[in-house]
Structures are given as C-alpha cells and as structure tokens.
Scaffold this motif. Structure first.
Motif, short mmCIF file in Angstrom:
data_model
loop_
_atom_site.label_atom_id
_atom_site.label_comp_id
_atom_site.label_asym_id
_atom_site.label_seq_id
_atom_site.Cartn_x
_atom_site.Cartn_y
_atom_site.Cartn_z
N GLU A 2 0.85 -1.20 0.00
CA GLU A 2 0.00 0.00 0.00
C GLU A 2 0.89 1.25 0.00
N VAL A 3 0.74 2.09 -1.03
CA VAL A 3 1.57 3.30 -1.09
C VAL A 3 0.73 4.57 -1.15
N LYS A 4 -0.59 4.41 -1.09
CA LYS A 4 -1.49 5.57 -1.20
C LYS A 4 -1.10 6.70 -0.26
N ARG A 5 -0.77 6.34 0.94
CA ARG A 5 -0.48 7.35 1.96
C ARG A 5 0.69 8.26 1.52
N ASN A 6 1.69 7.63 0.94
CA ASN A 6 2.84 8.41 0.48
C ASN A 6 2.50 9.32 -0.68
N GLU A 7 1.63 8.81 -1.58
CA GLU A 7 1.24 9.62 -2.74
C GLU A 7 0.47 10.86 -2.32
N LYS A 8 -0.38 10.67 -1.31
CA LYS A 8 -1.20 11.79 -0.83
C LYS A 8 -0.36 12.85 -0.14
N LYS A 9 0.66 12.42 0.49
CA LYS A 9 1.49 13.35 1.27
C LYS A 9 2.12 14.40 0.36
N THR A 10 2.10 15.63 0.84
CA THR A 10 2.75 16.69 0.09
C THR A 10 4.25 16.60 0.34
N VAL A 11 5.01 17.37 -0.43
CA VAL A 11 6.47 17.33 -0.32
C VAL A 11 6.90 17.70 1.10
N LYS A 12 6.22 18.67 1.67
CA LYS A 12 6.53 19.10 3.02
C LYS A 12 6.08 18.02 3.99
N ALA A 13 6.99 17.27 4.50
CA ALA A 13 6.64 16.23 5.45
C ALA A 13 6.21 16.89 6.75
N GLU A 14 5.18 16.31 7.33
CA GLU A 14 4.71 16.85 8.60
C GLU A 14 5.52 16.27 9.73
N VAL A 15 6.16 17.14 10.47
CA VAL A 15 6.87 16.70 11.65
C VAL A 15 6.16 17.32 12.83
N VAL A 16 5.71 16.50 13.73
CA VAL A 16 4.92 16.98 14.85
C VAL A 16 5.67 16.69 16.15
N ILE A 17 5.71 17.69 17.00
CA ILE A 17 6.38 17.53 18.29
C ILE A 17 5.37 16.97 19.28
N ASN A 18 5.74 15.92 19.98
CA ASN A 18 4.77 15.39 20.95
C ASN A 18 5.16 15.62 22.40
N ALA A 19 6.33 16.18 22.62
CA ALA A 19 6.70 16.60 23.97
C ALA A 19 7.72 17.73 23.83
N ILE A 20 7.55 18.77 24.64
CA ILE A 20 8.48 19.90 24.59
C ILE A 20 8.47 20.55 25.98
N TYR A 21 9.64 21.00 26.41
CA TYR A 21 9.75 21.36 27.82
C TYR A 21 10.17 22.81 28.05
N CYS A 22 9.67 23.36 29.16
CA CYS A 22 10.07 24.68 29.63
C CYS A 22 11.46 24.56 30.27
N PRO A 23 12.12 25.69 30.61
CA PRO A 23 13.47 25.58 31.21
C PRO A 23 13.49 24.77 32.51
N GLU A 24 12.32 24.64 33.15
CA GLU A 24 12.24 23.87 34.41
C GLU A 24 11.81 22.43 34.18
N GLY A 25 11.60 22.05 32.92
CA GLY A 25 11.30 20.65 32.63
C GLY A 25 9.83 20.28 32.60
N HIS A 26 8.92 21.27 32.51
CA HIS A 26 7.49 20.94 32.39
C HIS A 26 7.13 20.75 30.92
N ASN A 27 6.32 19.73 30.65
CA ASN A 27 5.88 19.50 29.27
C ASN A 27 4.83 20.54 28.90
N LEU A 28 5.04 21.23 27.79
CA LEU A 28 4.13 22.30 27.37
C LEU A 28 3.07 21.82 26.38
N ILE A 29 3.20 20.59 25.90
CA ILE A 29 2.20 20.07 24.97
C ILE A 29 0.93 19.73 25.76
N SER A 30 -0.17 20.29 25.31
CA SER A 30 -1.42 20.06 26.01
C SER A 30 -2.41 19.33 25.11
N VAL A 31 -2.84 18.14 25.55
CA VAL A 31 -3.81 17.37 24.78
C VAL A 31 -5.19 18.03 24.81
#
Ligand SMILES: [Zn+2]
Ligand SMILES: [Zn+2]
Length: 160
Positions: free
Chosen positions: A16-45
């Motif tokens: 199955e390659v449909k998913r790749n064909e649909k994808k635009t050239v710009k690959a989506e990179v998503v951050i799933n965890a990111i931290y403040c200087p004190e180490g708190h995760n800023l990503i909010s579900v």
C-alpha cells in the motif's frame, strides 16, 4: 521473507503506497513533547491546533495583556489558538510556562521587529539549546512557526 510476493488469490502483492502519494512534499513533523526551562511538558492534549495537541504557553504583552494560547506543534505551521485573553498578533509577547511561570529562554532577536525575539523550548526535560525548537514571539511573523533551534540560528544569520 517479509511477506509473500502474491496474495492468497494469486494476485501480485503490491504494498500500500497511497499514503505516500497523498502526502505533500513538506513532510509533517509533529512535536509530541516539549519542555520549559524547568522541565514541564508544554504540549497540552486539551488544546489541539491543526489537528495535534498544541504547545500551550502563557503570554504577556503591554498592549495584549496576559492570557493563554496554544501554538501548532507541527513544524513550519504558524497556526495558533487563543485559549484566554486577546493577544495582539503584531506585538512581541513574553511567553512563559503555564505550570511554573518561568519565561521561555531567548535564542536570538528576530529581524521582523526591533523588539521581537525567537524563544526556545527544549526537546528533553534537561535543557540543551542544541536539542530545542524555536519560534518568534510575534504571532504574525512567519518565523512564529516552530523550527529546530539549529535552523533558527542559520535562518537568522542569513537574514542579516
Ligand atoms: Zn515550567
Ligand atoms: Zn519574528
């Protein structure tokens, strides 16, 4: 053998390659965890932006006042969502951690405005500017999208 060449009906088994064909050239990179200087995760579900949990930060500005907003965690995406308050997209804002109030670290000034700066969030709870993302603190700036801190340094030195 990683799978048969033919399926059980004797048809050629094409991956199955449909998913790749649909994808635009710009690959989506998503951050799933990111931290403040004190180490708190800023990503909010609780606050999705562009279909993914957003980077949620407190903002404060002279004209904008204070409030809470969520920035898109998708690389290169300038979308954001206001949760509380009414930020002026043309005013450089102070961003801080909603958990501890610590201001996000400043990486460099941004050429979009004399008072604008790119701020950093860390990819790991232990702060390391080489393992970080950066974005401008002016919501209307094209650099307000999340990029890797290394790219931000390159981008800013090119625009000088
Ligand atoms: Zn914090
Ligand atoms: Zn900027």
């Amino acid at each position: 053998m990683p799978g048969n060449m033919f399926d059980d009906k004797g048809r050629l088994n094409i991956p199955e390659v449909k998913r790749n064909e649909k994808k635009t050239v710009k690959a989506e990179v998503v951050i799933n965890a990111i931290y403040c200087p004190e180490g708190h995760n800023l990503i909010s579900v609780d606050h999705e932006v562009s279909g993914f949990p957003g980077i949620t930060v407190k903002f404060n500005g002279r004209k904008s006042g204070s409030g809470l907003l969520s920035l898109s965690a998708v690389f290169g995406d300038t979308s954001y969502k206001v949760i509380e308050g009414d930020p002026d997209p043309h005013e450089p804002l102070d961003f801080s951690c909603p958990h501890c109030g610590t201001a996000l670290d400043v990486l460099a000034s941004c050429p979009c405005d004399p008072d604008a700066v790119t701020v950093m969030c860390y990819l790991y709870p232990k702060k390391d500017p080489h393992q970080a993302i950066a974005f401008c603190n002016l919501l209307s700036c094209p650099n307000s999208a999340v990029i890797r801190s290394g790219e931000a340094i390159r981008l800013l030195s090119e625009s000088r």
